[in-house]
Design a protein around this motif. Structure first.
Motif, short mmCIF file in Angstrom:
data_model
loop_
_atom_site.label_atom_id
_atom_site.label_comp_id
_atom_site.label_asym_id
_atom_site.label_seq_id
_atom_site.Cartn_x
_atom_site.Cartn_y
_atom_site.Cartn_z
N ILE A 193 2.07 3.35 12.44
CA ILE A 193 3.46 1.60 11.16
C ILE A 193 2.68 1.03 10.96
O ILE A 193 2.24 -0.40 10.80
CB ILE A 193 3.65 1.63 13.07
CG1 ILE A 193 3.86 2.20 14.16
CG2 ILE A 193 4.55 0.82 12.57
CD1 ILE A 193 4.19 1.98 14.95
N SER A 194 1.72 1.14 9.75
CA SER A 194 1.42 0.01 8.45
C SER A 194 1.53 0.36 7.75
O SER A 194 2.84 1.96 6.70
CB SER A 194 -0.48 0.59 9.09
OG SER A 194 -0.85 1.27 9.05
N SER A 195 0.75 0.55 6.86
CA SER A 195 0.92 1.16 4.68
C SER A 195 -0.25 1.87 4.53
O SER A 195 -0.17 2.39 3.40
CB SER A 195 0.28 -0.27 4.18
OG SER A 195 -1.11 -0.72 4.29
N THR A 200 5.26 -0.29 2.56
CA THR A 200 6.08 -1.14 4.06
C THR A 200 7.55 -1.00 3.65
O THR A 200 8.17 -1.19 4.48
CB THR A 200 4.92 -1.92 4.87
OG1 THR A 200 4.63 -3.25 3.17
CG2 THR A 200 3.66 -1.62 5.12
N ASP A 201 7.84 -1.02 2.59
CA ASP A 201 8.74 -1.46 1.17
C ASP A 201 9.75 0.07 2.40
O ASP A 201 11.38 -1.18 2.33
CB ASP A 201 9.56 -1.54 0.39
CG ASP A 201 8.36 -3.45 0.34
OD1 ASP A 201 8.24 -4.10 0.79
OD2 ASP A 201 7.69 -3.74 -1.52
N MET A 203 10.77 0.78 4.84
CA MET A 203 10.71 0.91 6.59
C MET A 203 12.11 0.27 6.68
O MET A 203 11.93 -0.79 5.86
CB MET A 203 9.27 0.42 7.22
CG MET A 203 8.28 1.11 6.91
SD MET A 203 6.90 0.57 8.05
CE MET A 203 5.49 1.56 7.16
N ARG A 208 9.46 -2.79 9.30
CA ARG A 208 8.24 -3.58 8.41
C ARG A 208 8.26 -4.48 8.39
O ARG A 208 7.24 -5.58 8.20
CB ARG A 208 9.93 -3.70 7.50
CG ARG A 208 8.92 -4.03 6.12
CD ARG A 208 9.31 -4.36 4.62
NE ARG A 208 10.62 -5.18 4.85
CZ ARG A 208 11.79 -4.92 4.95
NH1 ARG A 208 12.36 -4.18 4.80
NH2 ARG A 208 12.81 -6.21 5.15
N ALA A 211 5.00 -4.14 10.98
CA ALA A 211 3.76 -3.13 10.18
C ALA A 211 2.92 -4.48 9.58
O ALA A 211 1.97 -4.09 8.50
CB ALA A 211 4.35 -2.56 9.34
N GLU A 212 3.72 -4.84 8.38
CA GLU A 212 3.39 -6.24 7.41
C GLU A 212 2.02 -6.96 8.12
O GLU A 212 1.44 -7.36 7.21
CB GLU A 212 4.12 -7.44 7.00
CG GLU A 212 5.16 -6.11 5.88
CD GLU A 212 5.61 -7.03 4.89
OE1 GLU A 212 6.51 -8.20 5.05
OE2 GLU A 212 6.96 -6.16 3.97
N THR A 217 -3.05 -3.07 8.76
CA THR A 217 -2.33 -3.05 7.18
C THR A 217 -2.68 -3.89 6.08
O THR A 217 -3.27 -3.61 5.06
CB THR A 217 -0.43 -4.07 7.50
OG1 THR A 217 -0.10 -2.83 7.99
CG2 THR A 217 -0.37 -3.86 6.12
#
Length: 264
Positions: A193-195, A200-201, A203, A208, A211-212, A217
Motif C-alpha cells: 500500500i505504497s509506491s 500512488t496516482d 489508487m 492514495r 499510501a502517500e 512511500t
C-alpha cells in the motif's frame, strides 16, 4: 558501567546472534527467499501488463521497466522480512528465559538488545546484496553512479536499524513466539500500500492519501531515485526523518520493556 565494557558486552552478544544464524540457517533462508519469490511473481506474472501502465511508458513498457520500478519495493520488503525474524528471535529468548538470566549477570543490560539489533542489521545487509544481485540477474539495469548506490545502501541500513529496534520491542512484548511471528506482519503489508508496486496516482482517493503519507512511500521513492540516478527531492529528508523517528521510538519502547523483565 563504562563505555568500554558496554562495547565489549555488545560485541559478545553480537557474536552470539551471528552464531545462531550460522547454526540455524533455515529461518534466514526463508526470510531472504520470500522477497525473491515476490520479485519473480511480480516481474513474470504481472510485469508485462504493469510495465505498460507505468508513467511515461505510453503503453510500450515491458517487464524490464517494471523490474526497475518494483526493485526498491522488494528491497524494502527484504528489510522488513529480516526485521520480522528479529522479533521471532527476541521472543524465543524471552520464552526460554535466557534474557532473564542475562539480567542477573554482570554485563551491560543494553548489550543484550544491541546484540540482536547489530546482528539483524548485518544479516539485512547480506540479504540486500543477495536480492539486488538477483534483480541484476533478471535484467535490472541502472544509470546511477557509485554515490547513488552508496546512498541507497545507507538509507536501507538506516531503515533496517529502525525496524529492528521496533521488532525487538514487539518480540519483548509478545507472550509467545507465534504472537511475535504475526505481530510484525503489517511491515510486510505496508509496502503493497505504497509506491512500491504501482504509482500512488493509480489508487482510489482514500487509499492514495494513506499510501502517500505512510512511512514506506518516501523511503521507496528515495531508494528508487538513488538507484536510477533521478533527483530525490524532498522525499530524502522525509525518509531519513521517518527512520530516525522509528529508531528512537523503537529503542525507547524496547528499553522500557527490557527493564521490566524480572531477574531470576
Amino acid at each position: 558501567m563504562s563505555t568500554t565494557y558496554t562495547v565489549r558486552d555488545s560485541a559478545t552478544m553480537l557474536r552470539r546472534n551471528l552464531l545462531h544464524i550460522r547454526r540455524y540457517p533455515s529461518l534466514s533462508i526463508m526470510l531472504v527467499a520470500q522477497p525473491i519469490l515476490f520479485l519473480l511473481l511480480f516481474v513474470y506474472v504481472f510485469g508485462g501488463t504493469m510495465g505498460a501502465g507505468l508513467p511515461g511508458q505510453s503503453g510500450v513498457g515491458d517487464r524490464s521497466d517494471y523490474l526497475v520500478f518494483i526493485t526498491p519495493g522488494i528491497l524494502i520488503m527484504t528489510v522488513a522480512s529480516v526485521a520480522l525474524g528479529t522479533a521471532i528471535a527476541t521472543a524465543t529468548d524471552m520464552t526460554t528465559g535466557i534474557i532473564a538470566r542475562f539480567r542477573t549477570m554482570n554485563i551491560a543490560r543494553v548489550s543484550v538488545l544491541t546484540g540482536h539489533v547489530l546482528g539483524a542489521v548485518i544479516k539485512t545487509a547480506f540479504s540486500l546484496v543477495i536480492v539486488t544481485a538477483f534483480a541484476f540477474l533478471l535484467g535490472f539495469r541502472s544509470d546511477a553512479g557509485l554515490l547513488g548506490w552508496l546512498g541507497a545502501g545507507a538509507l536501507l541500513v538506516l531503515l533496517a536499524f529502525a525496524l529492528t529496534w521496533l521488532t525487538v520491542g514487539m518480540g519483548l512484548a509478545a507472550d509467545s513466539v507465534e504472537t511475535a511471528s504475526n505481530t510484525p506482519m503489517f511491515l510486510m503489508i505496508l509496502p503493497f500500500i505504497s509506491s512500491g508496486f504501482v504509482p500512488t496516482d493509480a489508487m482510489p482517493w482514500g487509499l492514495r492519501q494513506f499510501a502517500e503519507y505512510q512511512p514506506f512511500t518516501p523511503i521507496i521513492n528515495t531508494v528508487r531515485a538513488l538507484i536510477t540516478g533521478a533527483p530525490t527531492d524532498s522525499d530524502l529528508w522525509l525518509a531519513i526523518g521517518w527512520c530516525v523517528l522509528i529508531s528512537l521510538l523503537g529503542y525507547l519502547w524496547s528499553r522500557r520493556l527490557f527493564l521490566r523483565v524480572p531477574a531470576k
